[in-house]
Design an enzyme around this catalytic site. Structure first.
Site: not given
Lengths: 427, 427
Positions: B303, B191, B206, B106, B135, B15, B137, B130, B133
């Protein structure tokens, strides 16, 4: 009361009444969450003596716009008049008087954004318009703020509830347009004069606003290609369904490199596209950004309380903002972004024709298509031969609109008559 | 450069690399739109010599957190370490040093929101989350800001991409859980140790954040009931499909009057519910507010670039904000809002059992249900009688969880054995 923010209403019909009820009924929570208290000090109406659903104190009503403009205590105006005039002139005057404006008026806004924003910047007033597009869905703020790290390259909207209700009924029940429209009017889901909705104008106003924000370049209303749903036939919806497509009135905006295209027309999309399941009076916007990827936002696009949800949130935002922001457009940064009228674009097509039932007809049609660089992705014969003619349905690969139109014109009655030509988005 | 905002990274994996690429690749647009320029001055990593995908100048790397905390030029920290520690301690220290924090974490946030927000308020630093939770959205900002004029009474989330991918594959292909999990791990969609995802913990973190914001009352992580998908059988998915239901791992939050309930578990929803079509690794949140009505937000929940979309938008927001805001909770306003552990709630149920194929069995089951106030909405016999036993599937009307559990325990093997009990949301 101390610290109470005084607001004025331009108009107080269905939406204005919803806003008044929401502001009052939710005042305690708003005060606790934000520290803000509001009072509706004056309401501009045409007739102060008319009986209203909402219980407004008689003394706040006035039919003189200057009573609001010249009241220095009123710092924020909420506008619900709708339509271009007198709303635009009143909004402009309010901004020039330094009053922040919260509006649900897509028409005044789409047609006069530039002038309104200029007046707001000059006086330092705020200009908030979340409710102008898609009612409760916070699509304006999402594009402007939450997705601001994105280069958005395409956006599809189902932004008109009336037409989506009509197409949903036609799709689910096989009814014809005229019958469903009559029913929708009876149920209050379509206006007595439905032209602005069914001819796609309402969607085009909204698309002009959405595309401008998404592409950071002003896309005037006049540049949106518009085609409504008045010509949609139940038979085409059925033929499309058999091929795995759903018909929607889509507001489409695409930016490819420096070219922007914006169009509103009935569009077939694949049944498994998230937008295919947006039914009835719901609205939705689907978009793709270079970082966020595909997103979709769904909600109620009209109605008193859903619209009030957007307006009162904007009101709180406007009253809390230490300073007001205005969108910046990139036409300056990339002056070559084309915002000319778009009359040509590439997409797939659905074509239904009545063809002579004789050898060579299909090859003749295919050749005419090929002469215009249109290649066929799928073809189906529908039903039996009638009077020596048979129904053929084609789905093409992506082709240019103008070439497709030219190809269709070249098909002569001795081969086939083209009954319908509809656009398909495969994304 | 003048007016450049210096930022630091805590961590720089997948990320962090996406954020670095987005900040650089989109710098021109960001500067034009907002007037802001950013420079990544220091990046905290475990090993400064490790080879990285992203091209960071070697001199910005450090393994000493104090190099960032004590650098007075760095005003904003972006955090990508993930997990509770050392992330939480570092975040707290950053806030105590007056540095604004943008985080995708989170776990640290759900567990220590109170302490983080307290530290931020005390030093005047901003706290932006933001990306914690869903990604890309913008659900946090939407609930906090765009829907702030609403009393939200229920929220359903598909907030974990791994489990949604697994359930989608099981639904579409009829495969068993263990097989799809193996495949998902091979494809990098789960994972190597999938426990946090498949056991529902990730979703519960979340949900704790979303429910706190939606209900304006802190809902601690410990108060979320959690059940994962490890026990889901392909046969139940198939039986549910035959009755018109789709199985999803739903994060559910409801507030009824002063009672709050939060739970994560596999849930059947009707096929025509908008959430039933959220497939694969997509996330979505569906909610209902008293003004806005039903809304749904869909997008990529994970992602590098989708998460970076949320982080960089937060970064711009943090850098533009004249002052930082923090959510206000209503626990003070309505101290009676119950935030106790919820172990009981009302919903419909799906029950599959192997019953003796003899007269009186159905009446016996129905009586046991009725004794616990569970009434049957639908029953189907599945397949043929085998070894004197037959599969029965029930859908109940809404009943209390505890009563349903008690009823199931009372069904004795001479009548039937209960193979599966799953919850159903009919809203």
């Amino acid at each position: 009361m101390d610290g109470v923010i005084k607001v004025g209403f331009f108009g107080c019909g269905n939406v204005g009444g919803g806003v008044y009820r929401l502001m009052n009924g939710f005042a305690k929570e708003i005060a606790h969450r934000t520290g803000l208290r509001f009072e509706v000090k004056k309401v501009l109406v045409r007739d102060v003596n008319k009986k209203r659903d909402v219980e407004l104190p008689q003394e706040v009503l006035t039919s003189n716009v200057n009573d609001l403009l010249e009241d220095e205590e009123i710092s924020i105006i909420l506008e619900f008049l709708g339509g271009e005039e007198p709303a635009y002139s009143y909004l402009l005057a309010a901004l020039q008087h330094g009053k922040t404006v919260v509006t649900a008026n897509k028409v005044a806004f789409a047609l006069h954004w530039h002038e309104l924003q200029k007046a707001a910047k000059e006086s330092g007033a705020g200009l908030y318009y979340e409710a102008a597009v898609c009612g409760a869905i916070p699509i304006i703020h999402t594009i402007e703020d939450s997705l601001q790290a994105n280069r958005i390259d395409r956006l599809y909207g189902i932004v008109n509830g009336t037409t989506n209700y009509i197409l949903t009924r036609m799709s689910k029940e096989g009814e014809e347009y005229a019958d469903v429209l009559k029913d929708a009017q009876r149920l209050g889901l379509a206006e007595p004069d439905p032209a602005s909705d069914v001819e796609g104008l309402d969607a085009a106003y909204k698309l002009s606003i959405l595309a401008s924000l998404a592409f950071h370049g002003r896309v005037p209303f006049e540049n949106v290609y518009v085609e409504g749903i008045t010509g949609v036939q139940a038979e085409d919806i059925r033929c499309g369904q058999e091929l795995g497509y759903t018909l929607k009135l889509l507001a489409i905006a695409k930016r490819e490199g420096l070219k922007v295209e914006t169009r509103v027309h009935p569009t077939f999309i694949r049944d498994d596209h998230p937008m295919a399941n947006i039914n009835g009076a719901f609205n939705a916007v689907y978009l793709n950004g270079h970082a966020c990827g595909e997103m979709m936002f769904m909600g109620r696009g009209a109605g008193d309380l859903p619209t009030a949800s957007a307006i009162v949130s904007d009101l709180i935002r406007a009253a809390s903002a230490p300073k007001h922001c205005y969108p910046t457009f990139e036409n300056d940064l990339y002056p070559t972004v084309s915002l000319e009228n778009n009359t040509d674009w590439r997409c797939s097509f659905y074509v239904r024709m009545l063809a002579q039932d004789q050898p060579g007809v299909l090859s003749s049609v295919a050749k005419t298509f090929a002469d215009h660089n249109v290649s066929i992705a799928a073809m189906q014969q529908k039903g039996e031969v009638k009077n020596g003619r048979v129904t053929l349905v084609f789905i093409t690969h992506a082709a240019y609109e103008k070439e497709m139109q030219a190809a269709v014109k070249e098909i002569t009655p001795d081969v086939a008559t083209v009954e319908s030509l509809l656009r398909v988005e495969e994304d």
